[in-house]
Write a protein that holds these residues in place. Structure first.
Motif, PDB file in Angstrom:
ATOM      1  N   ALA A  16      -9.741  89.151  49.627  1.00  0.00           N
ATOM      2  CA  ALA A  16     -10.770  88.325  50.269  1.00  0.00           C
ATOM      3  C   ALA A  16     -11.999  88.351  49.372  1.00  0.00           C
ATOM      4  N   ILE A  17     -12.518  87.173  49.037  1.00  0.00           N
ATOM      5  CA  ILE A  17     -13.653  87.074  48.119  1.00  0.00           C
ATOM      6  C   ILE A  17     -14.855  86.555  48.887  1.00  0.00           C
ATOM      7  N   LYS A  18     -15.956  87.293  48.830  1.00  0.00           N
ATOM      8  CA  LYS A  18     -17.174  86.944  49.565  1.00  0.00           C
ATOM      9  C   LYS A  18     -18.314  86.726  48.570  1.00  0.00           C
ATOM     10  N   PRO A  19     -18.509  85.484  48.108  1.00  0.00           N
ATOM     11  CA  PRO A  19     -19.594  85.213  47.166  1.00  0.00           C
ATOM     12  C   PRO A  19     -20.891  84.848  47.887  1.00  0.00           C
ATOM     13  N   ARG A  20     -21.991  85.265  47.337  1.00  0.00           N
ATOM     14  CA  ARG A  20     -23.295  84.853  47.861  1.00  0.00           C
ATOM     15  C   ARG A  20     -24.310  84.929  46.736  1.00  0.00           C
ATOM     16  N   GLY A  21     -24.950  83.794  46.480  1.00  0.00           N
ATOM     17  CA  GLY A  21     -25.949  83.745  45.412  1.00  0.00           C
ATOM     18  C   GLY A  21     -25.357  83.565  44.036  1.00  0.00           C
ATOM     19  N   VAL A  22     -24.051  83.302  43.955  1.00  0.00           N
ATOM     20  CA  VAL A  22     -23.390  83.069  42.668  1.00  0.00           C
ATOM     21  C   VAL A  22     -22.523  81.822  42.787  1.00  0.00           C
ATOM     22  N   GLN A  23     -22.297  81.150  41.663  1.00  0.00           N
ATOM     23  CA  GLN A  23     -21.506  79.931  41.655  1.00  0.00           C
ATOM     24  C   GLN A  23     -20.027  80.276  41.514  1.00  0.00           C
ATOM     25  N   VAL A  24     -19.401  80.617  42.622  1.00  0.00           N
ATOM     26  CA  VAL A  24     -17.994  81.000  42.640  1.00  0.00           C
ATOM     27  C   VAL A  24     -17.300  80.300  43.802  1.00  0.00           C
ATOM     28  N   VAL A  25     -16.169  79.664  43.505  1.00  0.00           N
ATOM     29  CA  VAL A  25     -15.318  79.090  44.545  1.00  0.00           C
ATOM     30  C   VAL A  25     -14.147  80.041  44.738  1.00  0.00           C
ATOM     31  N   PRO A  26     -14.071  80.746  45.881  1.00  0.00           N
ATOM     32  CA  PRO A  26     -13.059  81.791  46.060  1.00  0.00           C
ATOM     33  C   PRO A  26     -11.635  81.352  45.748  1.00  0.00           C
ATOM     34  N   GLU A  27     -11.231  80.160  46.220  1.00  0.00           N
ATOM     35  CA  GLU A  27      -9.862  79.709  46.002  1.00  0.00           C
ATOM     36  C   GLU A  27      -9.568  79.542  44.516  1.00  0.00           C
ATOM     37  N   GLN A  28     -10.525  78.997  43.785  1.00  0.00           N
ATOM     38  CA  GLN A  28     -10.320  78.789  42.351  1.00  0.00           C
ATOM     39  C   GLN A  28     -10.292  80.115  41.599  1.00  0.00           C
ATOM     40  N   LEU A  29     -11.204  81.025  41.944  1.00  0.00           N
ATOM     41  CA  LEU A  29     -11.233  82.326  41.279  1.00  0.00           C
ATOM     42  C   LEU A  29      -9.955  83.098  41.579  1.00  0.00           C
ATOM     43  N   ARG A  30      -9.511  83.085  42.826  1.00  0.00           N
ATOM     44  CA  ARG A  30      -8.304  83.815  43.202  1.00  0.00           C
ATOM     45  C   ARG A  30      -7.101  83.314  42.392  1.00  0.00           C
ATOM     46  N   LYS A  31      -7.045  82.007  42.165  1.00  0.00           N
ATOM     47  CA  LYS A  31      -5.942  81.443  41.383  1.00  0.00           C
ATOM     48  C   LYS A  31      -6.007  81.913  39.939  1.00  0.00           C
ATOM     49  N   ARG A  32      -7.218  81.962  39.362  1.00  0.00           N
ATOM     50  CA  ARG A  32      -7.359  82.396  37.967  1.00  0.00           C
ATOM     51  C   ARG A  32      -7.054  83.883  37.804  1.00  0.00           C
ATOM     52  N   LEU A  33      -7.344  84.660  38.837  1.00  0.00           N
ATOM     53  CA  LEU A  33      -7.101  86.098  38.745  1.00  0.00           C
ATOM     54  C   LEU A  33      -5.613  86.441  38.748  1.00  0.00           C
ATOM     55  N   ALA A  34      -4.782  85.517  39.280  1.00  0.00           N
ATOM     56  CA  ALA A  34      -3.332  85.702  39.277  1.00  0.00           C
ATOM     57  C   ALA A  34      -2.946  87.098  39.768  1.00  0.00           C
ATOM     58  N   LEU A  35      -3.391  87.412  40.974  1.00  0.00           N
ATOM     59  CA  LEU A  35      -3.215  88.763  41.503  1.00  0.00           C
ATOM     60  C   LEU A  35      -1.762  89.085  41.828  1.00  0.00           C
ATOM     61  N   SER A  36      -1.411  90.335  41.673  1.00  0.00           N
ATOM     62  CA  SER A  36      -0.100  90.826  42.093  1.00  0.00           C
ATOM     63  C   SER A  36      -0.240  92.308  42.405  1.00  0.00           C
ATOM     64  N   GLY A  37       0.471  92.738  43.419  1.00  0.00           N
ATOM     65  CA  GLY A  37       0.378  94.139  43.806  1.00  0.00           C
ATOM     66  C   GLY A  37       0.562  94.301  45.289  1.00  0.00           C
ATOM     67  N   ALA A  38       0.742  95.520  45.732  1.00  0.00           N
ATOM     68  CA  ALA A  38       1.048  95.809  47.131  1.00  0.00           C
ATOM     69  C   ALA A  38      -0.191  96.004  47.993  1.00  0.00           C
ATOM     70  N   HIS A  39      -1.361  96.151  47.387  1.00  0.00           N
ATOM     71  CA  HIS A  39      -2.569  96.462  48.152  1.00  0.00           C
ATOM     72  C   HIS A  39      -3.412  95.222  48.396  1.00  0.00           C
TER      73      HIS A  39
END
Length: 396
Positions: A352-375
């Motif tokens: 879960a990404i909670k941006p405030r005061g920065v130019q970040v779109v959570p859905e786009q950042l999450r896609k770029r991070l390409a996360l994988s893992g059990a946690h």
């Protein structure tokens, strides 16, 4: 919906069709085409069949807002969207009733949601609206809920209001072109609203109303329900008890309210900025819109992470209805490449990404991070002392 068709719906024959339409709708699991065919077989008149099926569909939609009452009430689509949520309406009605007015008039009552709340609060309530269909629906809703109240077709701007103890208004902020953000496009007009503040009155407005538009002596109250900012209300000087108020209605029930009197930093030239401690607090949107973030900071023995950012930090864990609390697990790199590596190292696959005061779109950042893992984890992205910062946190 046709007015004559709605009036027929209130007859014994119409009520029978409405009941049968509800069963037909349930039998086809809400399939609109199949439901329409089933209802047309029951009632060949297209206007009556459409009126019955539309009420069934609207009642299903309205359950999320009105609960079990929705199954007895009547609606039109745009009025359902505009109608006040019952717990917010009940709060406002209770607060208005505390002033003990002899009566209240709802100027632009729509389908009667607020009228019902006033009646349930023990107030003698009357409503007017320009739309004959909405007036008929409001009258039917009061009857369906077993509540007293008078409703008539009238232009609120042409009424003599002197016989009423208090006035409530919810100016229309939509036209055929969509939502109206400029108060000069409201119906009734902003000038009419300003005139109401000379008597005991409360006016429902959009939560984005600018602070500098609120007249002197008028209280602005921002209200959220279950964490979502829903509306603001302007209380005339005769009813105002503060300048700015944030009222929070949690999903679990109850109510909490905060005003500038709870803020030791109100009017101060400097805001209480401090280094990030062991806990972060995300103020409710009603608190932010009311400009009472520093009141939350004072309530958790903390301060702000940045003078212009609505994140509060403290060294201690608190539970407050006015903010979501998080324990700071650790600070992570803010730069994206290093952040990606840090998250992978911690096997975080759901974030879960909670941006405030920065130019970040959570859905786009999450896609770029390409996360994988059990946690799973929660990431706060904000600015601290003017610089970007990232914190892995967990709810408290």
């Amino acid at each position: 919906m046709d007015l004559d068709a709605f009036r027929w719906l209130l007859t014994d024959a119409g009520q029978q069709l409405l009941d049968r339409a509800a069963h037909a709708y349930a039998d086809v699991a809400g399939d609109p085409v199949a439901a329409a065919s089933a209802v047309r077989r029951l009632e060949p008149d297209p206007d009556r069949a459409t009126a019955a099926l539309s009420q069934v569909q609207l009642r299903v939609r309205a359950v999320a807002k009105f609960g079990d009452d929705a199954l007895r009430m009547y609606f039109v689509g745009d009025a359902l969207e505009q109608a006040t949520r019952p717990r917010i309406a009940a709060h406002r009605a209770a607060r208005l009733a505390a002033f003990a007015p002899q009566s209240v008039i709802d100027l632009g009552c729509g389908i009667g949601g607020d009228l019902a709340a006033f009646a349930r609060a023990g107030l003698t309530a009357a409503g007017v609206d320009l739309d004959p269909l909405r007036v008929e629906i409001a009258r039917a809703n009061l009857a369906a809920l077993g509540l007293a109240g008078a409703v008539e077709v009238a232009n609120s701007t042409q009424l003599d209001l002197s016989g009423f103890g208090a006035c409530f208004a919810d100016p229309a902020r939509r036209t055929s072109s969509g939502r109206v953000f400029d108060v000069n496009g409201w119906t009734p007009s902003w000038d009419f609203v300003l005139g109401l503040f000379g008597r005991a009155s409360v006016v429902k407005v959009a939560p984005g109303i600018p602070h500098d538009l609120v007249p002197e002596g008028v209280e602005a109250e921002w209200v959220s329900e279950a964490g979502d900012l829903k509306e603001a209300a302007l209380w005339s000087p005769a009813m105002a008890t503060a300048r700015r108020r944030a009222t929070v209605i949690p999903a679990s029930g109850g109510l909490a309210t905060l005003t500038e009197e709870d803020d030791p930093y109100d009017g101060a030239t400097e805001r209480p900025v401090r280094p990030v401690g062991g806990y972060l607090y995300e103020p409710d949107d009603a608190v932010i819109r009311a400009g009472l973030v520093t009141a939350v900071a004072a309530g958790v023995d903390g301060g702000l992470v940045d003078e212009k950012i609505a994140w509060v930090t403290s060294d201690s864990a608190f539970r407050t209805p006015f903010a979501r609390g998080y324990r700071v697990v650790e600070e992570l790199p803010y730069r994206e490449k290093q952040l990606k590596a840090a998250l992978r190292e911690r096997s975080i696959g759901r974030l879960a990404i909670k941006p405030r005061g920065v130019q970040v779109v959570p859905e786009q950042l999450r896609k770029r991070l390409a996360l994988s893992g059990a946690h799973e984890g929660t990431l706060v992205l904000t600015r601290v002392a003017g610089a970007g910062a990232a914190y892995l946190v967990e709810p408290i």
